[in-house]
Design an enzyme around this catalytic site. Structure first.
Site, PDB file in Angstrom:
ATOM      1  N   ASN A  78      32.764  22.100  39.190  1.00 33.31           N
ATOM      2  CA  ASN A  78      31.913  21.515  38.170  1.00 33.31           C
ATOM      3  C   ASN A  78      32.372  22.022  36.804  1.00 33.31           C
ATOM      4  O   ASN A  78      32.463  23.237  36.589  1.00 33.31           O
ATOM      5  CB  ASN A  78      30.449  21.889  38.416  1.00 33.31           C
ATOM      6  CG  ASN A  78      29.492  21.145  37.522  1.00 33.31           C
ATOM      7  OD1 ASN A  78      29.822  20.744  36.410  1.00 33.31           O
ATOM      8  ND2 ASN A  78      28.282  20.955  38.000  1.00 33.31           N
ATOM      9  N   GLY A 140      17.880  12.879  37.228  1.00 34.11           N
ATOM     10  CA  GLY A 140      18.634  13.964  36.613  1.00 34.11           C
ATOM     11  C   GLY A 140      20.124  13.921  36.830  1.00 34.11           C
ATOM     12  O   GLY A 140      20.825  14.884  36.520  1.00 34.11           O
ATOM     13  N   ALA A 141      20.651  12.820  37.341  1.00 33.07           N
ATOM     14  CA  ALA A 141      22.094  12.726  37.556  1.00 33.07           C
ATOM     15  C   ALA A 141      22.816  12.618  36.218  1.00 33.07           C
ATOM     16  O   ALA A 141      22.575  11.691  35.454  1.00 33.07           O
ATOM     17  CB  ALA A 141      22.422  11.525  38.432  1.00 33.07           C
ATOM     18  N   GLY A 142      23.695  13.570  35.943  1.00 36.53           N
ATOM     19  CA  GLY A 142      24.491  13.515  34.722  1.00 36.53           C
ATOM     20  C   GLY A 142      25.543  12.423  34.785  1.00 36.53           C
ATOM     21  O   GLY A 142      25.909  11.848  33.775  1.00 36.53           O
ATOM     22  N   VAL A 143      26.047  12.155  35.971  1.00 33.91           N
ATOM     23  CA  VAL A 143      26.995  11.073  36.223  1.00 33.91           C
ATOM     24  C   VAL A 143      26.393  10.250  37.357  1.00 33.91           C
ATOM     25  O   VAL A 143      26.722  10.442  38.526  1.00 33.91           O
ATOM     26  CB  VAL A 143      28.399  11.597  36.590  1.00 33.91           C
ATOM     27  CG1 VAL A 143      29.368  10.440  36.819  1.00 33.91           C
ATOM     28  CG2 VAL A 143      28.933  12.521  35.503  1.00 33.91           C
ATOM     29  N   HIS A 148      27.825  12.372  43.865  1.00 39.18           N
ATOM     30  CA  HIS A 148      28.381  13.712  44.028  1.00 39.18           C
ATOM     31  C   HIS A 148      27.279  14.650  44.506  1.00 39.18           C
ATOM     32  O   HIS A 148      26.122  14.481  44.159  1.00 39.18           O
ATOM     33  CB  HIS A 148      29.009  14.229  42.726  1.00 39.18           C
ATOM     34  CG  HIS A 148      28.073  14.229  41.554  1.00 39.18           C
ATOM     35  ND1 HIS A 148      27.725  13.071  40.880  1.00 39.18           N
ATOM     36  CD2 HIS A 148      27.405  15.231  40.946  1.00 39.18           C
ATOM     37  CE1 HIS A 148      26.896  13.370  39.894  1.00 39.18           C
ATOM     38  NE2 HIS A 148      26.675  14.675  39.921  1.00 39.18           N
ATOM     39  N   HIS A 150      26.117  18.669  44.786  1.00 47.01           N
ATOM     40  CA  HIS A 150      26.314  20.010  44.249  1.00 47.01           C
ATOM     41  C   HIS A 150      26.251  21.043  45.372  1.00 47.01           C
ATOM     42  O   HIS A 150      25.379  20.973  46.236  1.00 47.01           O
ATOM     43  CB  HIS A 150      25.209  20.348  43.238  1.00 47.01           C
ATOM     44  CG  HIS A 150      25.206  19.468  42.037  1.00 47.01           C
ATOM     45  ND1 HIS A 150      25.759  19.854  40.831  1.00 47.01           N
ATOM     46  CD2 HIS A 150      24.721  18.209  41.834  1.00 47.01           C
ATOM     47  CE1 HIS A 150      25.597  18.875  39.953  1.00 47.01           C
ATOM     48  NE2 HIS A 150      24.972  17.872  40.544  1.00 47.01           N
TER      49      HIS A 150
END
Length: 189
Positions: A78, A140-143, A148, A150
């Site tokens: 990350n 809350g997914a940044g992408v 993906h 974590h």
């Protein structure tokens, strides 16, 4: 580090008493450099359109921060880790949701998650792990456009006031050093 421009003087500072409500007693650690990440364009649903995971998969391992490559999925460091060794398991295919994976992708996704945990245990002996997927912007997914998962290694006492108050995480090891150590510890099963 807080910097001030030469035009700033204490008399230009806004007093906490000039705002509505009661002072909360918190100090402020300003992190304006984070705006580059916050305001950045997010990848679209189209593969390759600004997607960091599609881009990483097309680079060599060191440049793309790739720890391990499978047939259908890969594991990458990350770039904005919660803790040293924070891994992301991604399918090569640009899909947004877990239910979009084929059976073969799902099987390898799970296998690489298990192998990632084993590799982290061998490389840095964490006391525990957080595993998770945020699907969709509101989750809350940044992408959000590229699935993906974590894998966050955890140690007792690894959290302090900085992430909570200052939105700043102190990381004691460089990403490439972590990548090399985890890749060298990757299980063969």
């Amino acid at each position: 580090m807080v910097t001030q421009n030469e035009d700033f003087t204490p008399e230009h500072a806004e007093s906490e008493h000039d705002f509505a409500g009661e002072p909360d007693g918190f100090g402020r650690l300003w992190t304006p450099h984070r705006m580059a990440y916050i305001e950045a364009d997010r990848p679209s649903r189209d593969a390759g359109d600004g997607c960091p995971f599609c881009a990483a998969a097309g680079k060599d391992d060191a440049e793309g921060l790739i720890v391990h490559r499978g047939e259908h999925c890969f594991v990458v460091m990350n770039l904005f880790p919660y803790n040293p060794g924070h891994l992301l398991v991604c399918p090569y295919r640009h899909v947004p949701h877990y239910i979009d994976l084929t059976d073969a992708e799902t099987e390898e996704f799970t296998k690489l998650t298990k192998q990632g945990i084993r590799a982290l245990k061998a490389a840095s002996n964490p006391a525990g792990f957080n595993l998770g997927m945020n699907q969709g912007d509101v989750a809350g997914a940044g992408v959000a456009a590229h699935l993906h998962q974590h894998i966050v290694p955890r140690w007792g006492g690894d959290m302090n006031f900085m992430p909570i108050v200052g939105q700043t995480k102190a990381l004691p090891v460089l990403l490439e050093d972590s990548r090399q150590r985890i890749a060298a510890s990757w299980p063969t099963d």
